[in-house]
Design an enzyme around this catalytic site. Structure first.
Site, PDB file in Angstrom:
ATOM      1  N   HIS A 148      -8.540  -4.363   7.245  1.00 53.18           N
ATOM      2  CA  HIS A 148      -7.099  -4.284   6.975  1.00 53.18           C
ATOM      3  C   HIS A 148      -6.900  -3.306   5.821  1.00 53.18           C
ATOM      4  CE1 HIS A 148      -2.911  -5.785   6.847  1.00 53.18           C
ATOM      5  NE2 HIS A 148      -3.013  -5.494   5.564  1.00 53.18           N
ATOM      6  N   CYS A 149      -6.187  -2.226   6.103  1.00 54.38           N
ATOM      7  CA  CYS A 149      -5.996  -1.164   5.114  1.00 54.38           C
ATOM      8  C   CYS A 149      -4.597  -1.260   4.534  1.00 54.38           C
ATOM      9  CB  CYS A 149      -6.212   0.204   5.756  1.00 54.38           C
ATOM     10  SG  CYS A 149      -6.082   1.574   4.586  1.00 54.38           S
ATOM     11  N   PRO A 150      -4.459  -1.614   3.262  1.00 57.08           N
ATOM     12  CA  PRO A 150      -3.110  -1.667   2.667  1.00 57.08           C
ATOM     13  C   PRO A 150      -2.483  -0.294   2.486  1.00 57.08           C
ATOM     14  CG  PRO A 150      -4.774  -2.071   0.987  1.00 57.08           C
ATOM     15  CD  PRO A 150      -5.505  -2.011   2.293  1.00 57.08           C
TER      16      PRO A 150
END
Length: 391
Positions: A191-193
């Protein structure tokens, strides 16, 4: 003030014909179709949708505007303060190269952020019950929680499938549940913010294109700004005039180029090995877990084949059907129940309660009961008689 005389309609004088239901106009049917909700409106995951479900992002996507802002500010400063000097003293292809890299970076970023990463739909109650029946071979009526793992063979290697308690299903191979988005994502990478979304099977190629194009753009701008300052060392005043503008570019590029280049190199290794970030960190397939028989059953043992499989394969379709309509069985049942209510109300006994009798009223306000038979008057849904006011 005008005298108001009331006429009371006696229940005995009313005929009770069976009311006929009028045909439903087409406008009502169109309104009911418009009330039908789409699946993205009742989506159970922690995601936000835009443009009637066409775009999907994570609920915590506040860093995405920061990413876009850094790219835009750095590129605008480069085109305004560095490109005119470099075009005059070097070549006209410098803004062209910068513009192409900028377009590639922004388009791939938006594709990564607004694309379904490969979310798997949750099991329906019937499917969850069927899985529990398949697990419970003893046939006992007592509740027994399903086992946490299930083993399957992939390329002569045992792969364990974990049971997701949230989605009520066994996760397919290489699938993991994202705690931030609350969804099971197929071929989950991380999960890439910075992009405001999960990176999975359907948007990994866009993510890889984004980090590679951004690394080239950052290195290109950093080199051009350094060249601009080096060519201006002969005139100190010019350097002082441009120091406030180029300092922002140098700081952003200096701290970004190393991290982005390192990230691009790491994901290039993952693509060549046909691994994901989740698998590499856990060491389940890369041999870091310490088990002797651990291998990668998804690798083709060829770098070119692995790269083509990950980046150039056909785009898999989205499985959540976020723009589809929710089934309307429940709403149709509710409408049919409401249509039966007037018929049931007409069959009930009608009673008039309260109010003075005609003998108690003065002559000017006496109730006038017509001698002629009254026409059939429809009743209200509550079964009360209607009154008409004569002025």
């Amino acid at each position: 003030m005008n005298n108001c005389e009331y006429e009371q309609i006696e229940p005995q004088a009313l005929s009770t014909p069976t009311p006929t239901l009028p045909p439903r106009p087409a406008v009502v049917e169109e309104e009911e179709e418009e009330r039908a909700r789409r699946k993205w409106e009742v989506f159970p995951g922690k995601n936000r949708f835009y443009c009637d479900g066409r775009f999907i992002v994570a609920q915590q996507s506040g860093v995405l505007p920061l990413t876009l802002g850094l790219i835009l500010v750095t590129t605008v400063l480069f085109f305004v303060f560095d490109c005119p000097f470099l075009v005059k003293h070097l070549t006209v292809f410098i803004p062209v190269i910068g513009g192409v890299l900028f377009v590639f970076a922004v388009i791939s970023l938006l594709q990564t952020s607004f694309t379904d990463p490969g979310i798997l739909p949750r099991a329906t109650p019937d499917e969850a019950a069927d899985i529990e029946k398949q697990i419970d071979n003893s046939g006992s009526s007592t509740y027994r929680p399903p086992p946490r793992t299930k083993e399957v063979m992939i390329n002569q290697q045992v792969v364990k499938l974990k049971y997701c308690l949230t989605c009520k299903m066994f996760r397919p191979p290489r699938t993991s549940h994202c705690s931030l988005c609350d969804n099971c994502v197929e071929r989950f990478d991380h999960h890439c913010p910075w992009v405001g979304n999960c990176v999975g099977k359907r948007n990994y190629r866009f993510f890889y294109t984004f980090i590679v194009s951004l690394s080239f753009l950052t290195a290109f701008i950093f080199g051009c700004v350094a060249t601009h300052l080096a060519l201006n060392t002969q005139t100190i005043n010019v350097v002082l005039d441009f120091s406030s503008c180029t300092a922002v570019e140098l700081v952003i590029c200096f701290f970004s180029v190393w991290s982005i280049l390192g990230l691009s190199g790491f994901h290039t290794y993952l693509v060549a090995s046909n691994l994901t970030t989740n698998e590499d960190i856990k060491g389940s397939l890369s041999g870091k877990s310490g088990s002797e028989d651990t291998g990668n059953p998804y690798s083709y043992n060829n770098i070119i084949t692995n790269c083509c499989s990950v980046l150039c394969g056909p785009m898999p379709p989205s499985l959540i059907d976020r723009r589809g309509f929710v089934p309307v069985e429940e709403s149709s049942q509710t409408v049919s129940t409401e249509m039966v209510l007037p018929v049931l109300a007409a069959k009930k006994e009608i009673k008039v309660v309260g109010g003075p009798t005609p003998s108690q009223l003065p002559p000017s306000r006496a109730l006038q009961v017509p001698s002629s038979p009254l026409p059939a008057t429809p009743l209200s849904l509550t079964g009360r008689p209607q009154f008409s006011c004569l002025f």
